[in-house]
Motif scaffolding. Structure first.
Motif, PDB file in Angstrom:
ATOM      1  N   LEU A  40       0.825  -1.115  -0.217  1.00 24.76           N
ATOM      2  CA  LEU A  40       0.141   0.375   0.157  1.00 24.76           C
ATOM      3  C   LEU A  40       1.178   1.373   0.067  1.00 24.76           C
ATOM      4  O   LEU A  40       0.125   2.658  -0.356  1.00 24.76           O
ATOM      5  N   THR A  41       1.890   1.130   0.448  1.00 29.54           N
ATOM      6  CA  THR A  41       2.985   1.986   0.842  1.00 29.54           C
ATOM      7  C   THR A  41       3.279   2.411  -1.057  1.00 29.54           C
ATOM      8  O   THR A  41       3.816   3.162  -1.562  1.00 29.54           O
ATOM      9  N   ASP A  44       0.251   4.568  -2.488  1.00 35.72           N
ATOM     10  CA  ASP A  44       0.026   6.040  -1.898  1.00 35.72           C
ATOM     11  C   ASP A  44       1.330   6.267  -3.248  1.00 35.72           C
ATOM     12  O   ASP A  44       1.368   7.948  -3.431  1.00 35.72           O
ATOM     13  N   ASP A  45       2.301   6.490  -3.518  1.00 34.89           N
ATOM     14  CA  ASP A  45       3.544   6.401  -3.641  1.00 34.89           C
ATOM     15  C   ASP A  45       3.587   6.997  -5.396  1.00 34.89           C
ATOM     16  O   ASP A  45       3.874   8.033  -5.684  1.00 34.89           O
ATOM     17  N   LEU A  47      -0.528   7.394  -6.449  1.00 38.34           N
ATOM     18  CA  LEU A  47      -0.955   8.622  -6.091  1.00 38.34           C
ATOM     19  C   LEU A  47      -0.193   9.610  -5.881  1.00 38.34           C
ATOM     20  O   LEU A  47      -0.572  10.742  -6.685  1.00 38.34           O
ATOM     21  N   GLU A  48       0.375   9.717  -5.288  1.00 40.40           N
ATOM     22  CA  GLU A  48       1.741  10.872  -4.753  1.00 40.40           C
ATOM     23  C   GLU A  48       2.052  11.468  -5.858  1.00 40.40           C
ATOM     24  O   GLU A  48       1.995  12.592  -6.238  1.00 40.40           O
ATOM     25  N   ILE A  71      -6.879  -1.667  -2.658  1.00 38.80           N
ATOM     26  CA  ILE A  71      -6.843  -1.296  -1.725  1.00 38.80           C
ATOM     27  C   ILE A  71      -7.950  -2.100  -0.739  1.00 38.80           C
ATOM     28  O   ILE A  71      -7.719  -3.005   0.280  1.00 38.80           O
TER      29      ILE A  71
END
Length: 92
Positions: A40-41, A44-45, A47-48, A71
């Protein structure tokens, strides 16, 4: 916003959407998503990165939907969840 989804957005297709985003992440971003909570990290990367590049949610709506399904699939596999339709009370 109008979605152009490959499958019907029903609980039975959640895992299919997740599998498609796993393939897309590997192809486009060279990121291997393995359905673990640690992955999930990586989501997140990615999406960031969209945000940093100035990409709007409207531009990647289907992709965001796919990552949401990923997710959800991680939660289903590791926390005993399952795909189901939301009740009227949950929607409102």
């Amino acid at each position: 916003m109008q979605f152009r989804l490959k499958y019907a957005p029903i609980p039975e297709n959640g895992a299919r959407f997740a599998a498609d985003i796993v393939a897309s992440a590997a192809e486009v971003s060279c990121v291997e998503l393995d359905y673990t909570p640690d992955s999930l990290t990586l989501v997140d990367d990615i999406l960031e990165g969209f945000r940093a590049d100035g990409i709007t949610s409207d531009q990647v709506a289907e992709t965001l939907f796919g990552f949401g399904c990923y997710i959800g699939e991680v939660l289903a596999r590791h926390e005993g969840g399952c795909w189901r339709k939301a009740t009227e009370q949950e929607v409102n």
